[in-house]
Design an enzyme around this catalytic site. Structure first.
Site, PDB file in Angstrom:
ATOM      1  N   LYS A  19     -11.716  36.784  13.217  1.00  0.00           N
ATOM      2  CA  LYS A  19     -12.312  36.781  11.880  1.00  0.00           C
ATOM      3  C   LYS A  19     -13.816  37.052  11.918  1.00  0.00           C
ATOM      4  O   LYS A  19     -14.508  36.844  10.922  1.00  0.00           O
ATOM      5  CB  LYS A  19     -12.031  35.446  11.200  1.00  0.00           C
ATOM      6  CG  LYS A  19     -10.534  35.168  11.021  1.00  0.00           C
ATOM      7  CD  LYS A  19     -10.282  33.857  10.292  1.00  0.00           C
ATOM      8  CE  LYS A  19      -8.787  33.599  10.143  1.00  0.00           C
ATOM      9  NZ  LYS A  19      -8.501  32.364   9.366  1.00  0.00           N
ATOM     10  N   PRO A  56     -10.340  35.616   4.639  1.00  0.00           N
ATOM     11  CA  PRO A  56      -9.627  36.807   5.111  1.00  0.00           C
ATOM     12  C   PRO A  56      -9.072  36.597   6.517  1.00  0.00           C
ATOM     13  O   PRO A  56      -9.712  35.996   7.382  1.00  0.00           O
ATOM     14  CB  PRO A  56     -10.713  37.896   5.108  1.00  0.00           C
ATOM     15  CG  PRO A  56     -11.749  37.406   4.160  1.00  0.00           C
ATOM     16  CD  PRO A  56     -11.734  35.913   4.266  1.00  0.00           C
ATOM     17  N   GLU A  57      -7.855  37.107   6.736  1.00  0.00           N
ATOM     18  CA  GLU A  57      -7.288  37.034   8.073  1.00  0.00           C
ATOM     19  C   GLU A  57      -7.753  38.247   8.882  1.00  0.00           C
ATOM     20  O   GLU A  57      -8.413  39.162   8.372  1.00  0.00           O
ATOM     21  CB  GLU A  57      -5.771  36.911   7.985  1.00  0.00           C
ATOM     22  CG  GLU A  57      -5.365  35.710   7.129  1.00  0.00           C
ATOM     23  CD  GLU A  57      -3.997  35.139   7.421  1.00  0.00           C
ATOM     24  OE1 GLU A  57      -3.466  35.346   8.522  1.00  0.00           O
ATOM     25  OE2 GLU A  57      -3.462  34.446   6.526  1.00  0.00           O
ATOM     26  N   ASN A  74      -3.404  31.329   7.709  1.00  0.00           N
ATOM     27  CA  ASN A  74      -2.285  30.555   7.196  1.00  0.00           C
ATOM     28  C   ASN A  74      -1.052  31.405   6.907  1.00  0.00           C
ATOM     29  O   ASN A  74       0.088  30.951   7.082  1.00  0.00           O
ATOM     30  CB  ASN A  74      -2.727  29.818   5.927  1.00  0.00           C
ATOM     31  CG  ASN A  74      -1.982  28.518   5.734  1.00  0.00           C
ATOM     32  OD1 ASN A  74      -1.271  28.058   6.627  1.00  0.00           O
ATOM     33  ND2 ASN A  74      -2.124  27.917   4.573  1.00  0.00           N
ATOM     34  N   ARG A 102      -4.708  22.201   5.463  1.00  0.00           N
ATOM     35  CA  ARG A 102      -4.153  23.452   4.957  1.00  0.00           C
ATOM     36  C   ARG A 102      -2.679  23.259   4.646  1.00  0.00           C
ATOM     37  O   ARG A 102      -1.980  22.471   5.302  1.00  0.00           O
ATOM     38  CB  ARG A 102      -4.300  24.579   5.995  1.00  0.00           C
ATOM     39  CG  ARG A 102      -5.734  24.857   6.417  1.00  0.00           C
ATOM     40  CD  ARG A 102      -6.574  25.403   5.278  1.00  0.00           C
ATOM     41  NE  ARG A 102      -6.059  26.666   4.779  1.00  0.00           N
ATOM     42  CZ  ARG A 102      -6.340  27.855   5.315  1.00  0.00           C
ATOM     43  NH1 ARG A 102      -7.129  27.939   6.380  1.00  0.00           N
ATOM     44  NH2 ARG A 102      -5.847  28.965   4.793  1.00  0.00           N
TER      45      ARG A 102
END
Length: 270
Positions: A52, A2-3, A163, A259
């Site tokens: 986060k 989760p961002e 991301n 990523r």
């Protein structure tokens, strides 16, 4: 993972709905039993998000009165009926009407004020927080030879940016993800920061990530809405090979530090 906007939403719900009376704290799975025993029957003072990271401060007369949670890649904190019993429940914080149930986090631990201060010292500037300090962040970014795409994912710099926000903000600003921090000018840094602040704050409100401008919405373009569990209407994230909404160039993708990095080679020239 989760961002940051997700963690802020969780903190907001805990603050709005779990602070009025003492809560029942337990660990059905057992891995947080010691922490739960310390805090059971006490009140939540307040919850806060730092990037986060989620901190739940309890008004408990014990040194370890702060629950520190990081959801990691597969963790979740859901608000459910207090009778809910499914899954491996690492931690339950329950009122008479609902329960905040933690499953599969990267970690959950009770910490002291000193440990809390140490944790904060390792977390960067969170664009959603009013106390964020971009003035302190700018020199750290500008003296780095790392790419801005790499720097944006560094939680010791840009806390809460993941991301999706990385890819979308760089696209919206027309910036190559490969430009180094040392070659980034202050105007571009300010534009990145301001865009993150706006997009992430809206994500807290909406509970999803939407980054396209009005002229590129499905309605404006006469296209089908995007269907993806990882975000709403976006420009480049997970759109590799599809045409850019602005110029038609196929969206590019490559792996950077483990990523996937997405960008438009035309709108974001190197």
């Amino acid at each position: 993972m989760p961002e940051g906007h997700v963690i802020h939403r969780l903190a907001n719900i805990l603050n709005a709905e779990f602070r009025s009376s003492p809560v029942a704290v337990s660990s059905p799975q057992g891995r947080c039993a010691a922490e739960a025993a310390l805090l059971d029957g006490t009140r939540i003072d307040y919850a806060e998000a730092r990037g986060k990271h989620l901190f739940i401060h309890f008004a408990a007369n014990v040194p370890e009165h702060i629950v520190y949670i990081h959801l990691g890649l597969i963790g979740s904190l859901r608000f459910e009926d207090p009778e809910s019993s499914w899954g491996q429940q690492r931690l339950r914080i329950a009122t008479a009407t609902q329960a905040a149930i933690l499953r599969g986090p990267q970690w959950c631990r009770a910490i002291t004020d000193d440990e809390y201060s140490l944790a904060l010292s390792k977390i960067g500037e969170d664009p959603i927080r009013d106390d964020a300090d971009p003035e302190a962040l700018w020199p750290r970014v500008h003296r780095s030879r790392r790419s801005i795409a790499s720097l944006l994912m560094d939680q010791k710099l840009f806390a809460g940016v993941g991301n999706i926000y990385r890819a979308e903000t760089l696209f919206r600003q027309g910036l190559s993800p490969f430009i180094s921090g040392s070659n980034l000018d202050r105007a571009n840094f300010d534009a990145i920061w301001d865009d993150l602040t706006t997009l992430m704050a809206q994500g807290v409100i909406d509970g999803r990530i939407d980054t396209v401008r009005p002229e590129h919405t499905p309605e404006a373009m006469g296209r089908a809405p995007r269907k993806d569990d990882h975000g709403g209407e976006v420009y480049v994230y997970r759109r590799a090979g599809l045409p850019c909404y602005q110029c038609g160039t196929p969206i590019a993708v490559q792996t950077m530090e483990g990523r996937n990095l997405f960008w438009c080679p035309t709108c974001q020239p190197q």
